[in-house]
Structures are given as structure tokens and as C-alpha cells.
Enzyme design. Structure first.
Site, PDB file in Angstrom:
ATOM      1  N   GLY A  99     -14.207   7.580  18.679  1.00  0.00           N
ATOM      2  CA  GLY A  99     -13.243   8.281  17.838  1.00  0.00           C
ATOM      3  C   GLY A  99     -12.241   7.318  17.246  1.00  0.00           C
TER       4      GLY A  99
ATOM      5  N   THR B 112      -9.227   5.747  14.880  1.00  0.00           N
ATOM      6  CA  THR B 112      -9.062   5.749  13.428  1.00  0.00           C
ATOM      7  C   THR B 112     -10.402   5.647  12.716  1.00  0.00           C
ATOM      8  OG1 THR B 112      -6.923   4.638  13.731  1.00  0.00           O
ATOM      9  CG2 THR B 112      -7.840   4.658  11.515  1.00  0.00           C
TER      10      THR B 112
ATOM     11  N   ALA C 299      -0.119  -0.892   9.696  1.00  0.00           N
ATOM     12  CA  ALA C 299       0.160  -1.295   8.321  1.00  0.00           C
ATOM     13  C   ALA C 299      -1.117  -1.196   7.506  1.00  0.00           C
ATOM     14  CB  ALA C 299       0.709  -2.723   8.281  1.00  0.00           C
TER      15      ALA C 299
ATOM     16  N   LYS D 102       5.339   1.146   2.252  1.00  0.00           N
ATOM     17  CA  LYS D 102       5.109  -0.301   2.286  1.00  0.00           C
ATOM     18  C   LYS D 102       4.833  -0.792   0.868  1.00  0.00           C
ATOM     19  CE  LYS D 102       1.909  -3.854   3.932  1.00  0.00           C
ATOM     20  NZ  LYS D 102       0.654  -4.135   4.686  1.00  0.00           N
TER      21      LYS D 102
ATOM     22  N   LEU E  14     -13.952  -2.107  13.978  1.00  0.00           N
ATOM     23  CA  LEU E  14     -13.979  -3.286  14.835  1.00  0.00           C
ATOM     24  C   LEU E  14     -15.371  -3.613  15.352  1.00  0.00           C
ATOM     25  CD1 LEU E  14     -10.760  -2.610  16.975  1.00  0.00           C
ATOM     26  CD2 LEU E  14     -10.970  -3.940  14.858  1.00  0.00           C
TER      27      LEU E  14
ATOM     28  N   THR F 251      -5.905  -5.593   6.625  1.00  0.00           N
ATOM     29  CA  THR F 251      -7.190  -5.248   6.018  1.00  0.00           C
ATOM     30  C   THR F 251      -8.129  -4.475   6.940  1.00  0.00           C
ATOM     31  OG1 THR F 251      -7.954  -7.476   6.628  1.00  0.00           O
ATOM     32  CG2 THR F 251      -7.210  -7.138   4.361  1.00  0.00           C
TER      33      THR F 251
ATOM     34  N   ILE G 224      -8.049  -1.433   8.374  1.00  0.00           N
ATOM     35  CA  ILE G 224      -8.333  -0.060   7.946  1.00  0.00           C
ATOM     36  C   ILE G 224      -8.987  -0.052   6.572  1.00  0.00           C
ATOM     37  CG2 ILE G 224      -7.245   2.139   7.318  1.00  0.00           C
ATOM     38  CD1 ILE G 224      -5.273   1.710   9.589  1.00  0.00           C
TER      39      ILE G 224
END
Length: 502
Positions: A12, A14, A50, A78, A332, A343, A345
């Protein structure tokens, strides 16, 4: 063509829930079933706070608007990243989500600016960028939908609570038919061809599938653990291989920028949210111990610690194949490039976009797999080069770490970009790059790397006209900033933010 009727998302967080949300939309008019399996007993990395502006396009494609997401994820605006002590100790520069000046007659603006400085009219490149000047004053308003000129053009992203955003994606996905199973994956079962046939779960359930999406994080349980896909290690260029993170109570007005502060080894991030601040330190285990890294971080954070420091290790690089047999890695599990330019996400977004693009219908063949892997490799390498540049261009020589960064040989693709800019002033831009020429220009300028010449078409302009024109541009940006409210006022007006309250 291999038919896909049943998609299983492993993991699960993000990446898993973003994938589930978008695929539930993409396959909404088909009979494709989507199941996500995650264990509530297994935590997630959860430091991806971020983002870059592409995230906004992602959630907007799901029908979510900016203010809704800001409110539900305790987000702040941002406008870019401020790099402190990177060029040398005491230095600072800003990488904005914006453009510099106005191009004219087919010539990029920085060429006019270079000549202006040669004429003795010194100015900062950032003074011609609205995003940069807004960030200096900690101001924000929505960009104009119909900008009168490029001087009004800028973009923006979010700092957000990654766990809250994952919850938002999970809600969307489950409302659109995604089935969630709370269980650990005990075994990955392969068929005779070596493809994944099913997952054995901790509750004894055998979960079959036609396509498996690996969102298991650094473990890469499916792609690497079972399919043994292999990995390209980029540690020869990116020396940092560990990070320690901690959340602290918010102090003062939240900034419209991420802070990246270089230390003698690696760098520290500061990410402001409405309800707290995210902090972390990315470092090389060859140059500093975990204890020293943790102490350094704690000494350099604002506010009170909310939890004990959390460590994680990583190998910079990417999987040899992001799509192997009937398994696609997202996030990942596909690879990792340190979060210097936010970078991680964005690479989840582009992976999901490519998955959707690979399935105009519920099926695929090897040519689709090959194309997916080709583009993914290019994307990772383009970002890799952009991040390496931050280390290569430094002037710091106060530690073994920075001296190694300065002396390392860089990939040929990056070497070509830097040499072309130095020799001609041209900002090369290649396919599948996330960062556009103005981003490269911001980094070159931040490290005070300039071309030896400017485009001679600039000389067609009268010098006096050039001076007046650029002065008018600076004035226009300054006046625009004066008319904008502060970031705090924006959040209070639109998102119910209350200054001083947590």
C-alpha cells in the site's frame, strides 16, 4: 497478446494506493478486477513529503482539486527548493518552479541577461523569475490562467503529509471498486515459465493474478525477491546511501519552499507542513556513522521532536527491468534516487502513467513491455544526471566527501550537457526529462557556472534598448510580488489554517 482480467497490487502506502486509484479509473469501463494487499503491521517509509508540480496534474486527473487536497493532507505550498551551503559554505540559491525572463527572437532569455551583465549592469537571474521572488517574500497566489507574458508564468507543488495523501488515494480507490486485503505476503508462487502465478498470504489465502504490481518498497518482494531481476548500482556517482528522518513541531510561518542544507557529509532537508515540520539527513555511511548523523540532525532541527529518529538504507540506482514477465515495479521497488529534487513521487506518477498508456485494452505483449522498460530507464537516468550535477559542481573542499564529489567522473550524458552549456550557452533538453531547461539554468546559475559566450543574435538589439527592456522586466516582477498576499494568509483564506495553532 496476454489478457489481463485480474490485477494484484502488492503493498500500500503512497505508491500502492496512487496506483490503485488511477488504475481503478483507467479500467472503470472494463471487467478488470483490482486487489491491493497490504499489512497494517508493516510500516511505510513515509518521508516523501515534498513534491513537484506533476503531482497536482495526477490528482486533478482523478477529479480532486488543489484546495481539497491541501486541506485533507495538511499541506503547504511549494514554489521550489532553496539550496544552502551547496556551492560553498555561506552560499544560497533557489531552484524555482518557474521560468526566467522572456525569450525573444528565438533566443533564450539568459543570453540577454549574460550580455547585460557584461555591459556592467549587474543583476541576479532570480530577479526575473516570479516564483523566485515570491519565495523570497514567502508569498503565494494562484498563477494566472491567462498570463500576459512569461514573466507571469510559474508553477507550484505541495509539501504534504504522505500518510494522509495515501489515505486520500485509498478512499478514492476503494470507492471505485478496488478490493483491499489486510495480510502479509508469505510467499510468491511462480508458474512453469517463471512468471508470478499467485501470492500466498498470512491468512492462508492464495491470491491469483494476471498482472502483479510491486509496491513493496525497498524490499522489492516480487521484482527482486522472487523474479531476481537485477539492479543497476549508481553508488559510483551518488555516494549517499543512508538517511535519518524525524518530525518536529512547527515553528513560525510555514515557508513556500523546501530547504536543502549541505553539511560536511551529505545534506539535510526541512519540509514545512501546516501541523508539523519534516526533517531528514541524507548521508554517506562511508564518511559518517549513524550516531553522528542522528546527532547532527537533532542539533539542526527547529521545534520539538515528535518521535525518535528513524533510519533507512538505500542503494541509489534502478532495477534492470521495471517490468519483468507479468510484474511491474512502482516506486521504491523499481529504484531509488535520493530525495534531493523531490522526484520519488514523480517517478511513481510517471510509472502509473506508462502503465495506463500500455493498456488501451486489457492486454499486453512483449513489445509493450520492452517500450515500458526503455522509457523507464531513460527517465531514471535523466533524473540521475540532474542530481549528480548538484554534487559535481560544488566548490566545497572542506571534507573528503565533497572532494570526492568534485573529482568524480560523471556519466557521458551529463558531461555533454555541462560542456555544451559552458562552451555555447545552449541548454540541451532530451526526451523523457522531468526537469526542463529553466531548471538546469537555475542550478548552473546557483553554482555560478556560466557560458564563455552568449548567442550573438543578442547583439542585434541596441544596448540601451536591452538595458531598458530588462529593467522593465525586473520592475514588472517586483510589482507583481507586492500585490500578492503571504503564504499564511493564503492558507487561512482557503484552507482554514490558523497561525500559531498546531
Amino acid at each position: 497478446m496476454k489478457r489481463v482480467n485480474n490485477i494484484v497490487i502488492a503493498g500500500g502506502g503512497t505508491s500502492g494506493w496512487m496506483t490503485a486509484a488511477k488504475l481503478s479509473q483507467h479500467f472503470s469501463k472494463t471487467d478488470v478486477q483490482i486487489t491491493l494487499v497490504e499489512s497494517s503491521q508493516i510500516g511505510t517509509i513515509g518521508v516523501g513529503e515534498a513534491t513537484i508540480p506533476t503531482l497536482r496534474r495526477f490528482y486533478q486527473s482523478l477529479g480532486l482539486d488543489d484546495l481539497e487536497v491541501i486541506r485533507k493532507t495538511q499541506a503547504t505550498v511549494k514554489l521550489g527548493i532553496e539550496f544552502q551551503d551547496w556551492r560553498e559554505k555561506g552560499s544560497a540559491f533557489f531552484h524555482p518552479f518557474g521560468v526566467f525572463g522572456q525569450n525573444a527572437n528565438g533566443v533564450r532569455f539568459h543570453n540577454y541577461w549574460l550580455k547585460l551583465n557584461q555591459l556592467g549592469h549587474k543583476s541576479k537571474l532570480s530577479e526575473y523569475c516570479l516564483a523566485s521572488e515570491l519565495a523570497k517574500k514567502n508569498k503565494f497566489t494562484f498563477p494566472s490562467e491567462k498570463p500576459r507574458s512569461s514573466l507571469s508564468v510559474y508553477d507550484w507543488a505541495l509539501h504534504f503529509d504522505a500518510a494522509l495523501f495515501a489515505e486520500l488515494m485509498a478512499t478514492y480507490a476503494r470507492e471505485h471498486g478496488v478490493n483491499r486485503i489486510d495480510a502479509k505476503i508469505e510467499n510468491v508462487n511462480l508458474d512453469k515459465s517463471g512468471a508470478i502465478k499467485s501470492l500466498t498470504l498470512s491468512d492462508g489465502v492464495i491470491l491469483p493474478g494476471d498482472l502483479f504490481i510491486d509496491c513493496t518498497g525497498f524490499r522489492s518482494l516480487l521484482l527482486q525477491g522472487s523474479l531476481e531481476t537485477g539492479y543497476q548500482n549508481w553508488s559510483d556517482w551518488l555516494f549517499c546511501d543512508k538517511a535519518v528522518s524525524v518530525q518536529t513541531t512547527r515553528q513560525g510561518a510555514p515557508l513556500v519552499k523546501t530547504i536543502s542544507k549541505a553539511h560536511s557529509v551529505g545534506w539535510q532537508w526541512k519540509i514545512p507542513l501546516q501541523h508539523r515540520q519534516g526533517n531528514g539527513y541524507v548521508y554517506s555511511s562511508q564518511h559518517i556513522s549513524d550516531g553522528e548523523a542522528s546527532n547532527l540532525l537533532i542539533k539542526n532541527v527547529d521545534g520539538e521532536l515528535i518521535h525518535e529518529p528513524r533510519f533507512f538504507s538505500f542503494t541509489p540506482g534502478r532495477a534492470n527491468k521495471a517490468w519483468n514477465k507479468n510484474c511491474i515495479a512502482v516506486g521504491l521497488s523499481s529504484g531509488f534516487l535520493e530525495p534531493l529534487e523531490s522526484t520519488s513521487i514523480a517517478l511513481i506518477e510517471t510509472a502509473i502513467e506508462k502503465i495506463c498508456g500500455s493498456f488501451p485494452r486489457p492486454g499486453y505483449d512483449e513489445s509493450i513491455v520492452d517500450r515500458f522498460n526503455e522509457v523507464t530507464a531513460i527517465e531514471y537516468e535523466r533524473i540521475r544526471d540532474f542530481i549528480i550535477m548538484h554534487y559535481k559542481l560544488t566548490r566545497r573542499d572542506d571534507s573528503e566527501f565533497w572532494r570526492a564529489c568534485r573529482s568524480m567522473n560523471v556519466p557521458d550524458t551529463l558531461a555533454e550537457k555541462i560542456s555544451t552549456y559552458k562552451e555555447t550557452g545552449e541548454l540541451l533538453h532530451w526526451s523523457w526529462e522531468i526537469f526542463h531547461p529553466d531548471s538546469w539554468l537555475a542550478i548552473y546559475d546557483g553554482f555560478e557556472v556560466y557560458p564563455s559566450i552568449y548567442d550573438r543574435n543578442v547583439d542585434r538589439l541596441d544596448d540601451a534598448y536591452l538595458v531598458t527592456s530588462l529593467s522593465d522586466m525586473k520592475f514588472s516582477v517586483k510589482k507583481a510580488v507586492e500585490a500578492v498576499t503571504t503564504h499564511e494568509e493564503f492558507l487561512a483564506q482557503h484552507c482554514g489554517y490558523q497561525a500559531g495553532k498546531i
